[in-house]
Write a protein that holds these residues in place. Sequence first.
Motif, PDB file in Angstrom:
ATOM      1  N   LEU A 129       0.828  -1.213   0.000  1.00  0.00           N
ATOM      2  CA  LEU A 129       0.000   0.000   0.000  1.00  0.00           C
ATOM      3  C   LEU A 129       0.862   1.263   0.000  1.00  0.00           C
ATOM      4  N   ALA A 130       1.992   1.221   0.696  1.00  0.00           N
ATOM      5  CA  ALA A 130       2.886   2.385   0.724  1.00  0.00           C
ATOM      6  C   ALA A 130       3.489   2.635  -0.657  1.00  0.00           C
ATOM      7  N   LEU A 131       3.836   1.565  -1.369  1.00  0.00           N
ATOM      8  CA  LEU A 131       4.356   1.720  -2.731  1.00  0.00           C
ATOM      9  C   LEU A 131       3.284   2.335  -3.641  1.00  0.00           C
ATOM     10  N   ILE A 132       2.078   1.815  -3.535  1.00  0.00           N
ATOM     11  CA  ILE A 132       0.975   2.334  -4.353  1.00  0.00           C
ATOM     12  C   ILE A 132       0.699   3.793  -4.001  1.00  0.00           C
ATOM     13  N   GLY A 133       0.787   4.118  -2.728  1.00  0.00           N
ATOM     14  CA  GLY A 133       0.487   5.464  -2.263  1.00  0.00           C
ATOM     15  C   GLY A 133       1.443   6.520  -2.776  1.00  0.00           C
ATOM     16  N   ALA A 134       2.632   6.110  -3.222  1.00  0.00           N
ATOM     17  CA  ALA A 134       3.595   7.069  -3.772  1.00  0.00           C
ATOM     18  C   ALA A 134       3.309   7.390  -5.237  1.00  0.00           C
ATOM     19  N   LEU A 135       2.342   6.699  -5.828  1.00  0.00           N
ATOM     20  CA  LEU A 135       1.978   6.932  -7.215  1.00  0.00           C
ATOM     21  C   LEU A 135       0.987   8.092  -7.321  1.00  0.00           C
ATOM     22  N   PRO A 136       0.872   8.719  -8.479  1.00  0.00           N
ATOM     23  CA  PRO A 136      -0.174   9.730  -8.671  1.00  0.00           C
ATOM     24  C   PRO A 136      -1.561   9.131  -8.439  1.00  0.00           C
ATOM     25  N   GLN A 137      -2.509   9.968  -8.104  1.00  0.00           N
ATOM     26  CA  GLN A 137      -3.849   9.532  -7.746  1.00  0.00           C
ATOM     27  C   GLN A 137      -4.466   8.608  -8.792  1.00  0.00           C
ATOM     28  N   GLY A 138      -4.276   8.930 -10.068  1.00  0.00           N
ATOM     29  CA  GLY A 138      -4.920   8.164 -11.121  1.00  0.00           C
ATOM     30  C   GLY A 138      -4.210   6.885 -11.517  1.00  0.00           C
ATOM     31  N   LYS A 139      -3.161   6.506 -10.766  1.00  0.00           N
ATOM     32  CA  LYS A 139      -2.371   5.329 -11.123  1.00  0.00           C
ATOM     33  C   LYS A 139      -2.412   4.241 -10.048  1.00  0.00           C
ATOM     34  N   ARG A 140      -3.392   4.310  -9.170  1.00  0.00           N
ATOM     35  CA  ARG A 140      -3.400   3.415  -8.011  1.00  0.00           C
ATOM     36  C   ARG A 140      -4.425   2.293  -8.087  1.00  0.00           C
ATOM     37  N   GLN A 141      -5.264   2.267  -9.123  1.00  0.00           N
ATOM     38  CA  GLN A 141      -6.395   1.339  -9.117  1.00  0.00           C
ATOM     39  C   GLN A 141      -5.953  -0.106  -9.295  1.00  0.00           C
ATOM     40  N   PRO A 142      -6.685  -1.036  -8.701  1.00  0.00           N
ATOM     41  CA  PRO A 142      -6.300  -2.457  -8.726  1.00  0.00           C
ATOM     42  C   PRO A 142      -6.131  -3.019 -10.129  1.00  0.00           C
ATOM     43  N   ASN A 143      -7.090  -2.751 -11.032  1.00  0.00           N
ATOM     44  CA  ASN A 143      -6.991  -3.391 -12.345  1.00  0.00           C
ATOM     45  C   ASN A 143      -5.792  -2.893 -13.146  1.00  0.00           C
ATOM     46  N   LEU A 144      -5.317  -1.674 -12.870  1.00  0.00           N
ATOM     47  CA  LEU A 144      -4.101  -1.193 -13.525  1.00  0.00           C
ATOM     48  C   LEU A 144      -2.881  -1.923 -12.970  1.00  0.00           C
ATOM     49  N   LEU A 145      -2.780  -2.008 -11.657  1.00  0.00           N
ATOM     50  CA  LEU A 145      -1.652  -2.712 -11.033  1.00  0.00           C
ATOM     51  C   LEU A 145      -1.610  -4.171 -11.467  1.00  0.00           C
ATOM     52  N   PHE A 146      -2.739  -4.852 -11.400  1.00  0.00           N
ATOM     53  CA  PHE A 146      -2.761  -6.276 -11.724  1.00  0.00           C
ATOM     54  C   PHE A 146      -2.463  -6.489 -13.214  1.00  0.00           C
ATOM     55  N   GLY A 147      -2.967  -5.594 -14.060  1.00  0.00           N
ATOM     56  CA  GLY A 147      -2.695  -5.715 -15.492  1.00  0.00           C
ATOM     57  C   GLY A 147      -1.221  -5.538 -15.808  1.00  0.00           C
ATOM     58  N   VAL A 148      -0.574  -4.570 -15.160  1.00  0.00           N
ATOM     59  CA  VAL A 148       0.851  -4.343 -15.388  1.00  0.00           C
ATOM     60  C   VAL A 148       1.669  -5.549 -14.931  1.00  0.00           C
ATOM     61  N   VAL A 149       1.338  -6.095 -13.765  1.00  0.00           N
ATOM     62  CA  VAL A 149       2.063  -7.273 -13.283  1.00  0.00           C
ATOM     63  C   VAL A 149       1.917  -8.422 -14.282  1.00  0.00           C
ATOM     64  N   ARG A 150       0.727  -8.627 -14.792  1.00  0.00           N
ATOM     65  CA  ARG A 150       0.519  -9.699 -15.775  1.00  0.00           C
ATOM     66  C   ARG A 150       1.271  -9.406 -17.072  1.00  0.00           C
ATOM     67  N   LEU A 151       1.287  -8.148 -17.501  1.00  0.00           N
ATOM     68  CA  LEU A 151       2.017  -7.780 -18.714  1.00  0.00           C
ATOM     69  C   LEU A 151       3.500  -8.110 -18.582  1.00  0.00           C
ATOM     70  N   LEU A 152       4.054  -7.919 -17.370  1.00  0.00           N
ATOM     71  CA  LEU A 152       5.469  -8.180 -17.117  1.00  0.00           C
ATOM     72  C   LEU A 152       5.751  -9.645 -16.789  1.00  0.00           C
ATOM     73  N   GLY A 153       4.745 -10.485 -16.919  1.00  0.00           N
ATOM     74  CA  GLY A 153       4.936 -11.911 -16.685  1.00  0.00           C
ATOM     75  C   GLY A 153       4.837 -12.325 -15.244  1.00  0.00           C
ATOM     76  N   GLY A 154       4.305 -11.451 -14.396  1.00  0.00           N
ATOM     77  CA  GLY A 154       4.194 -11.753 -12.973  1.00  0.00           C
ATOM     78  C   GLY A 154       2.978 -12.594 -12.643  1.00  0.00           C
ATOM     79  N   PRO A 155       2.978 -13.207 -11.454  1.00  0.00           N
ATOM     80  CA  PRO A 155       1.891 -14.096 -11.030  1.00  0.00           C
ATOM     81  C   PRO A 155       0.778 -13.322 -10.325  1.00  0.00           C
ATOM     82  N   VAL A 156      -0.466 -13.756 -10.526  1.00  0.00           N
ATOM     83  CA  VAL A 156      -1.587 -13.163  -9.792  1.00  0.00           C
ATOM     84  C   VAL A 156      -2.419 -14.220  -9.069  1.00  0.00           C
ATOM     85  N   ASP A 157      -2.102 -15.487  -9.257  1.00  0.00           N
ATOM     86  CA  ASP A 157      -2.912 -16.548  -8.662  1.00  0.00           C
ATOM     87  C   ASP A 157      -2.703 -16.679  -7.156  1.00  0.00           C
TER      88      ASP A 157
END
Length: 311
Positions: free
Chosen positions: A36-64
Amino acid sequence: MTIAESYVEFATREARGTSPTYERLSLAVSRDEVVLALIGALPQGKRQPNLLFGVVRLLGGPVDDPAVFRDFVLANWPAIEAELRTRATQTNEPGRCAVLLPVLAALPQPLALLEVGASAGLCLYPDRYAYRYGDHTLGAGEPVLGCAATGLAPPDRLPEVVWRAGLDLNPLRVTEPADVAWLDALIWPEHTHRRARLRAAAAVAASDPPLLARGDLVDDLPALAARAPAGATLVVFHTSVLYQVPAPRRATFADVVRRLPGHWISNESPDVLPHDALPEPPDEVLYNVLALDGRPLAWTSPHGQAITWFG
């Protein structure tokens, strides 16, 4: 609303019942002070869950697995942060055409479609897709867009579209593999039918690409609208876009679009585009309100899977 509360709301109102993976993951993030602290350092419009989860998946990261997801985020935060700061949620869900179709088919034909926040423009082809409303089918070919319709007779014709254009701050191209990969990463993990639908809709768009203009929904909308052909009904529409726009800018956009000729179709959360005297939604799930020229007509599911008419 705090960041933690927004992740709880995403889990309980958006992901519950449609993505157990994202429900579980979003609740885990809501309790993780480090993430949450990492997310909180982002601009207001860049904190939403579907953006974070989409970026992690784009980079080959796990979400399961939330624990493995956390390890990946902490180990790769600089790369994740860089993507978050440059990207936006540009979910381009052609299934939303199924809830737009009843309004589009009832307008004076032919139509000149102009989508605000068009992403890759896949919602600009309502005349090229097939539809299934319960036992009622319409159109032919792929993709077939299924929608549970309550309170209305499904449309019996497809619209006639003679011009299609999209406006977006960062238009995506279905002919670019990297752009399609981002659209794919934004689809929720369990939604294999939406992945197949994306591929089919992208093939339709690639065979006859729309006019996609890079621009702002206030500053650049009138000029693009002026390019619509005479003799066609201009229809400016948008769906699940305005939550990314600051509230004062939304109000200015509404003023601009009301002054244009033709019609305005909005399909947005009532939290971001309020309407007076709405009936109760069907349940506690998050719904959009479908409206024509500012008059609310129906509750709709975010990906176009259901419509409950009250207009």
